[in-house]
Design a protein around this motif. Sequence first.
Motif, PDB file in Angstrom:
ATOM      1  N   CYS A 146       0.955  -1.136   0.046  1.00  0.00           N
ATOM      2  CA  CYS A 146       0.057   0.065   0.100  1.00  0.00           C
ATOM      3  C   CYS A 146       1.022   1.124  -0.037  1.00  0.00           C
ATOM      4  O   CYS A 146       2.172   1.245  -0.022  1.00  0.00           O
ATOM      5  CB  CYS A 146      -0.949   0.111   1.211  1.00  0.00           C
ATOM      6  SG  CYS A 146      -0.036  -0.140   2.784  1.00  0.00           S
ATOM      7  N   GLY A 147       0.206   2.408  -0.338  1.00  0.00           N
ATOM      8  CA  GLY A 147       1.062   3.651   0.107  1.00  0.00           C
ATOM      9  C   GLY A 147       1.340   4.172  -1.352  1.00  0.00           C
ATOM     10  O   GLY A 147       1.867   5.561  -1.081  1.00  0.00           O
ATOM     11  N   SER A 148       1.325   3.732  -2.354  1.00  0.00           N
ATOM     12  CA  SER A 148       1.567   4.420  -3.830  1.00  0.00           C
ATOM     13  C   SER A 148       0.675   5.333  -4.172  1.00  0.00           C
ATOM     14  O   SER A 148       1.385   6.580  -4.604  1.00  0.00           O
ATOM     15  CB  SER A 148       1.783   3.474  -4.876  1.00  0.00           C
ATOM     16  OG  SER A 148       2.662   2.271  -4.669  1.00  0.00           O
ATOM     17  N   THR A 149      -0.313   5.775  -3.310  1.00  0.00           N
ATOM     18  CA  THR A 149      -1.234   6.868  -3.694  1.00  0.00           C
ATOM     19  C   THR A 149      -1.653   7.478  -2.475  1.00  0.00           C
ATOM     20  O   THR A 149      -2.828   8.372  -2.449  1.00  0.00           O
ATOM     21  CB  THR A 149      -2.394   6.467  -4.795  1.00  0.00           C
ATOM     22  OG1 THR A 149      -3.186   5.475  -3.861  1.00  0.00           O
ATOM     23  CG2 THR A 149      -2.048   5.901  -5.869  1.00  0.00           C
ATOM     24  N   SER A 150      -1.013   7.552  -1.244  1.00  0.00           N
ATOM     25  CA  SER A 150      -1.246   7.924  -0.168  1.00  0.00           C
ATOM     26  C   SER A 150      -0.659   9.141   0.229  1.00  0.00           C
ATOM     27  O   SER A 150       0.131   9.693   1.002  1.00  0.00           O
ATOM     28  CB  SER A 150      -0.944   7.044   1.012  1.00  0.00           C
ATOM     29  OG  SER A 150      -1.284   5.705   0.953  1.00  0.00           O
ATOM     30  N   PHE A 151      -1.114  10.162  -0.719  1.00  0.00           N
ATOM     31  CA  PHE A 151      -0.619  11.656  -0.476  1.00  0.00           C
ATOM     32  C   PHE A 151      -1.109  12.313   0.689  1.00  0.00           C
ATOM     33  O   PHE A 151      -0.300  12.829   1.357  1.00  0.00           O
ATOM     34  CB  PHE A 151      -1.372  12.533  -1.817  1.00  0.00           C
ATOM     35  CG  PHE A 151      -0.852  11.979  -3.294  1.00  0.00           C
ATOM     36  CD1 PHE A 151       0.279  12.594  -3.635  1.00  0.00           C
ATOM     37  CD2 PHE A 151      -1.545  11.168  -3.789  1.00  0.00           C
ATOM     38  CE1 PHE A 151       0.760  12.050  -5.024  1.00  0.00           C
ATOM     39  CE2 PHE A 151      -1.123  10.626  -5.280  1.00  0.00           C
ATOM     40  CZ  PHE A 151      -0.091  11.234  -5.579  1.00  0.00           C
ATOM     41  N   GLU A 152      -2.237  12.337   1.032  1.00  0.00           N
ATOM     42  CA  GLU A 152      -2.676  13.194   2.253  1.00  0.00           C
ATOM     43  C   GLU A 152      -1.891  12.501   3.419  1.00  0.00           C
ATOM     44  O   GLU A 152      -1.280  13.291   4.235  1.00  0.00           O
ATOM     45  CB  GLU A 152      -4.124  12.778   2.459  1.00  0.00           C
ATOM     46  CG  GLU A 152      -4.756  13.868   3.562  1.00  0.00           C
ATOM     47  CD  GLU A 152      -6.185  13.675   3.831  1.00  0.00           C
ATOM     48  OE1 GLU A 152      -6.727  14.052   4.854  1.00  0.00           O
ATOM     49  OE2 GLU A 152      -6.849  12.736   3.290  1.00  0.00           O
ATOM     50  N   ALA A 153      -2.009  11.179   3.655  1.00  0.00           N
ATOM     51  CA  ALA A 153      -1.185  10.517   4.865  1.00  0.00           C
ATOM     52  C   ALA A 153       0.156  10.960   4.804  1.00  0.00           C
ATOM     53  O   ALA A 153       0.702  11.079   5.920  1.00  0.00           O
ATOM     54  CB  ALA A 153      -1.425   9.025   4.801  1.00  0.00           C
ATOM     55  N   PHE A 154       1.084  10.832   3.667  1.00  0.00           N
ATOM     56  CA  PHE A 154       2.272  11.047   3.824  1.00  0.00           C
ATOM     57  C   PHE A 154       2.876  12.628   3.724  1.00  0.00           C
ATOM     58  O   PHE A 154       3.710  12.918   4.390  1.00  0.00           O
ATOM     59  CB  PHE A 154       2.893  10.348   2.538  1.00  0.00           C
ATOM     60  CG  PHE A 154       2.818   8.883   2.681  1.00  0.00           C
ATOM     61  CD1 PHE A 154       2.886   8.239   3.993  1.00  0.00           C
ATOM     62  CD2 PHE A 154       2.807   8.147   1.525  1.00  0.00           C
ATOM     63  CE1 PHE A 154       2.415   6.771   4.074  1.00  0.00           C
ATOM     64  CE2 PHE A 154       2.733   6.655   1.563  1.00  0.00           C
ATOM     65  CZ  PHE A 154       2.530   6.069   2.792  1.00  0.00           C
ATOM     66  N   GLU A 155       1.960  13.254   3.376  1.00  0.00           N
ATOM     67  CA  GLU A 155       2.282  14.778   3.689  1.00  0.00           C
ATOM     68  C   GLU A 155       1.957  15.020   5.055  1.00  0.00           C
ATOM     69  O   GLU A 155       2.857  15.834   5.640  1.00  0.00           O
ATOM     70  CB  GLU A 155       1.112  15.626   2.954  1.00  0.00           C
ATOM     71  CG  GLU A 155       1.141  15.743   1.426  1.00  0.00           C
ATOM     72  CD  GLU A 155       0.172  16.147   0.556  1.00  0.00           C
ATOM     73  OE1 GLU A 155      -0.978  16.424   1.293  1.00  0.00           O
ATOM     74  OE2 GLU A 155       0.200  16.292  -0.600  1.00  0.00           O
ATOM     75  N   ALA A 156       0.886  14.398   5.957  1.00  0.00           N
ATOM     76  CA  ALA A 156       1.039  14.636   7.327  1.00  0.00           C
ATOM     77  C   ALA A 156       2.205  13.832   7.763  1.00  0.00           C
ATOM     78  O   ALA A 156       2.684  14.465   8.917  1.00  0.00           O
ATOM     79  CB  ALA A 156      -0.361  13.783   7.863  1.00  0.00           C
ATOM     80  N   ALA A 157       2.823  12.890   7.396  1.00  0.00           N
ATOM     81  CA  ALA A 157       3.870  12.195   7.928  1.00  0.00           C
ATOM     82  C   ALA A 157       5.087  13.306   7.946  1.00  0.00           C
ATOM     83  O   ALA A 157       5.822  13.174   9.001  1.00  0.00           O
ATOM     84  CB  ALA A 157       4.138  11.053   7.082  1.00  0.00           C
TER      85      ALA A 157
END
Length: 606
Positions: free
Chosen positions: A166-177
């Motif tokens: 997972c994670g290839s399209t997790s823009f919002e979550a990884f911007e928060a990271a």
Amino acid sequence: MTGAGLSGQPHRLVLGVERSAGGYAWRERLDETGTRHAMAIAQQLGIPDVLARVIAARGVLPETAEAFLAPSLKALMPDPSTLTDMDAAVARVADAVQAGLSIAIFGDYDVDGATSSAVLCRYLRWLGLDPVIHIPDRIIEGYGPNVPALEALKAGGADLLIAVDCGSTSFEAFEAANRLGLDVVVFDHHQVGEDLPPVIALVNPNRQDDLSGQGHLAAVGVTFLFLVGLNRELRRRGLFDRRPQPDLMALLDLVALGTVCDVVPLQGLNRAYVLRGLSVMHQRRNPGLAFLADAARVAGKATPYHLGFLLGPRINAGGRIGDAALGARLLTCDDHVEAREIAARLNELNTERQAMEAVMLEEAGAQAAIAIRDTDPAVLITGSPEWHPGIVGLIASRLKEAHRRPSFAIAYDETGKGTGSGRSIPGVDLGRVVRAAVAEGLLEKGGGHAMAAGMTLRKEKMDDLAAFFDDQLKADVEAASAARDLKIDGALTATGASLPLLEQLDSAGPFGAGHPEPVFAFPAHRVTFADVVGNGHVRASLSASDGTSLKAIAFKAEDKPFGQELLKKRGQTVHVAGSLSVDTWQGTPRPQLRIIDVADPQKASR
């Protein structure tokens, strides 16, 4: 599937069967070119013609046949650095290992996610770290990394997050990271566009800028390649000068399980992963897997069938209707008492899932029958507010198999919002039309690939969506339904279906997605026994003209046309098609035929 090969040459009918009880034309899997390749392979390697035909029909050329029959993991494994961003991922994780940082693993809730998480966790434990694994709740959190989960992991002390499957399209979550100061590395295999989220490294062989040619790997296969690269880098840095290296090969049982259950093609490196992994699994080195196999009553050496249909569904049961983290906990557990308890709980959840599925399938079947009677839609769409959203994918798959057309099952909540899952048939791209429906405003969210898709919609949009699907896919569905061939690898008799033959065929395996199990035709065999057993299975005995008998079973075939034909033909002669396996019931190995189709010799053309 059509009756022509890649060269345009026709595939000849087998036994003159133009329409079987199952509605198939039986055709040779090999075309003329493939037949010539099979003859060359048999002559060059001195192997039986039937084995040569099987491997030639799976795209193996004479010049590569010897290597195919003795696949080497070392020879087939690429340099991990050929994957885009792999070196950056290796460097970041190697730094974290040497610094003793706290690492969190975020995995998907399916088998590929659980095995990817477990492979990574076990390796890091060998290095003295104690990584935490987070598997999201399918209903509450949904798919992929989410902001609340990342905030909790950071608050718990995580310095580095590794997302797997997972994670290839997790823009919002990884911007928060990034705002949290949490570094992120991703190992994934899902399709992805040009835009990528902001992370230290995103290793995905299906990135548009990845030229490694490893896009067929499951996430667990990508994760294992990363561990090969990480191991090499840590060795270069001298970490193993005074301590033993981790045993990477011991992790291949998990790699095999995730590879089979994610239904990626069992070709190339994937085939080597599974072949070696099955041998590791047979050694029962992973307590969780061993106890799960016992709970599933897996007898003898495990096969891809056992992984895909017995072990995988039990691990998935946690993510579907129970605790999503149970699968990863089981696969990383070394305490035998705890592992046995988790395996038992997953087995119980799987039984509950089966009961729920049976109730849902009965209602879905009734809805489908009414829809076919009234409008005969190209795509079946069923749904209910009483259905569990973790099981709709299974219902869609059953409907697709029963009615030979793309099918959706939708679970609605109290507000009328539906979570749906769809399955398609060869020749009909379901993911394309779902994305088009999103663009048309008929779906709130949706995506997928040709054979499977997911979507979120409002109930009031259902009729418009059905009309859109019908308009977009009716021609494709009609064309796919008209071209229904059963590919046959060769003809055998009960006498020829021997244990030595099965041992020879094993060298062409393991079989699975993209590397289909051989299917053989058994001409004019007498049905000496046929009866219904278990949950709608048909058990039978077939007799060749010389009196040799072969035990056979047709799974869940009582209500299917070919199962009914088998029962009707007791004492008579039929053509039968199916796959061979070794039955070890009561400890004595013997050949068994899994029947997948039946034809009437009197109706076959000459």
